[in-house]
Scaffold this active site. Structure first.
Site, PDB file in Angstrom:
ATOM      1  N   CYS A 109       0.868  -1.184   0.000  1.00  0.00           N
ATOM      2  CA  CYS A 109       0.000   0.000   0.000  1.00  0.00           C
ATOM      3  C   CYS A 109       0.900   1.227   0.000  1.00  0.00           C
ATOM      4  CB  CYS A 109      -0.988  -0.027   1.156  1.00  0.00           C
ATOM      5  SG  CYS A 109      -0.249   0.056   2.802  1.00  0.00           S
ATOM      6  N   ASN A 150       2.285   1.531   4.399  1.00  0.00           N
ATOM      7  CA  ASN A 150       2.575   0.267   5.101  1.00  0.00           C
ATOM      8  C   ASN A 150       2.269   0.375   6.595  1.00  0.00           C
ATOM      9  OD1 ASN A 150       5.396  -1.984   5.743  1.00  0.00           O
ATOM     10  ND2 ASN A 150       3.306  -2.524   5.206  1.00  0.00           N
ATOM     11  N   CYS A 166      -1.420   0.952   7.418  1.00  0.00           N
ATOM     12  CA  CYS A 166      -2.866   0.681   7.544  1.00  0.00           C
ATOM     13  C   CYS A 166      -3.268  -0.580   6.774  1.00  0.00           C
ATOM     14  CB  CYS A 166      -3.694   1.877   7.067  1.00  0.00           C
ATOM     15  SG  CYS A 166      -3.474   3.379   8.073  1.00  0.00           S
ATOM     16  N   ARG A 167      -3.392  -0.466   5.455  1.00  0.00           N
ATOM     17  CA  ARG A 167      -3.993  -1.555   4.688  1.00  0.00           C
ATOM     18  C   ARG A 167      -3.099  -2.776   4.562  1.00  0.00           C
ATOM     19  NH1 ARG A 167      -5.128   2.287  -0.259  1.00  0.00           N
ATOM     20  NH2 ARG A 167      -3.191   3.105   0.615  1.00  0.00           N
ATOM     21  N   SER A 168      -1.843  -2.576   4.155  1.00  0.00           N
ATOM     22  CA  SER A 168      -1.022  -3.771   3.882  1.00  0.00           C
ATOM     23  C   SER A 168      -0.594  -4.530   5.141  1.00  0.00           C
ATOM     24  CB  SER A 168       0.171  -3.447   2.973  1.00  0.00           C
ATOM     25  OG  SER A 168       1.044  -2.517   3.548  1.00  0.00           O
ATOM     26  N   ASP A 198      -7.832   4.076   0.752  1.00  0.00           N
ATOM     27  CA  ASP A 198      -6.945   4.564   1.818  1.00  0.00           C
ATOM     28  C   ASP A 198      -7.798   5.090   2.979  1.00  0.00           C
ATOM     29  OD1 ASP A 198      -5.175   5.953   3.391  1.00  0.00           O
ATOM     30  OD2 ASP A 198      -4.272   7.083   1.739  1.00  0.00           O
TER      31      ASP A 198
HETATM   32  P1  4NP Z   1      -1.781   2.858   4.077  1.00  0.00           P
HETATM   33  O1  4NP Z   1      -2.403   4.232   4.616  1.00  0.00           O
HETATM   34  O2  4NP Z   1      -1.240   3.169   2.690  1.00  0.00           O
HETATM   35  O3  4NP Z   1      -2.924   1.937   4.038  1.00  0.00           O
HETATM   36  O4  4NP Z   1      -0.699   2.466   5.053  1.00  0.00           O
HETATM   37  C1  4NP Z   1      -1.677   5.426   4.663  1.00  0.00           C
HETATM   38  C2  4NP Z   1      -0.785   5.645   5.679  1.00  0.00           C
HETATM   39  C3  4NP Z   1      -0.078   6.824   5.741  1.00  0.00           C
HETATM   40  C4  4NP Z   1      -0.278   7.793   4.774  1.00  0.00           C
HETATM   41  C5  4NP Z   1      -1.159   7.553   3.737  1.00  0.00           C
HETATM   42  C6  4NP Z   1      -1.846   6.362   3.681  1.00  0.00           C
HETATM   43  N1  4NP Z   1       0.414   9.013   4.836  1.00  0.00           N
HETATM   44  O5  4NP Z   1       0.170   9.884   3.997  1.00  0.00           O
HETATM   45  O6  4NP Z   1       1.272   9.205   5.735  1.00  0.00           O
END
Ligand code: 4NP
Length: 160
Positions: free
Chosen positions: A7, A10, A12-14, A124
């Site tokens: 993702c 790294n 939240c989703r992954s 996201d």
């Molecule tokens: P992820 O979510 O891609 O599912 O881990 C996010 C985590 C952090 C950010 C964006 C999405 N960020 O912009 O810091």
């Protein structure tokens, strides 16, 4: 088979997908056949545990991901894994755009690879509320069930 879930951050989703997949794969006694890891296309959160909202959501569903640590996608991932399974289209475009010349891994959307619909994405949740995290859970849970069922079928075929 070596699977890397990808993702953006790294956190939240992954990592959620990594934790759920690993738990289900172990429960199905397929841990000797499948390796699961996760990474982010971005490196801003490298070294950090998952987002506390994702840790809490996973824990509410019986999955402990507090020990995971974020890392950024690296060139060697394109050879070390068979599949780079992306949360959304932007992740997939990034992954494909950065592929080194010697890449052997294939890439896909995680939900599509799991058979849950062409072009299906995991949105996201980072700037969303608790419902955004619960929606991610629902999608990841469905994907993990479908993937593990498929792996179990393939294993039975191989063992037969
Ligand atoms: P992820 O979510 O891609 O599912 O881990 C996010 C985590 C952090 C950010 C964006 C999405 N960020 O912009 O810091």
């Amino acid at each position: 088979m070596r699977l890397l879930v990808v993702c953006l951050g790294n956190i939240c989703r992954s990592p959620l997908a990594e934790g759920v997949l690993r738990q289900r794969i172990d429960q199905a006694r397929l841990g000797h056949r499948v390796v699961v890891d996760s990474a982010g296309t971005g490196g801003w959160h490298a070294g950090e545990p998952p987002d506390r909202r994702t840790i809490a959501n996973a824990a509410a569903h019986g999955v402990d991901i507090a020990g995971l640590r974020a890392r950024q996608l690296r060139a060697s991932d394109y050879r070390d894994f068979h599949w780079l399974l992306c949360a959304d289209r932007a992740n997939l475009d990034d992954v494909r755009g950065r592929a080194p010349g010697n890449a052997t891994a294939r890439s896909a959307l995680l939900l599509e690879w799991a058979g849950l619909g062409q072009g299906a994405e995991i949105p996201d949740p980072y700037t969303g509320g608790p419902e955004a995290f619960e929606h991610v859970w629902t999608l990841v849970d469905r994907a993990a069930r479908a993937i593990v069922a498929g792996l179990a079928d393939r294993t039975r075929t191989i063992d037969a």
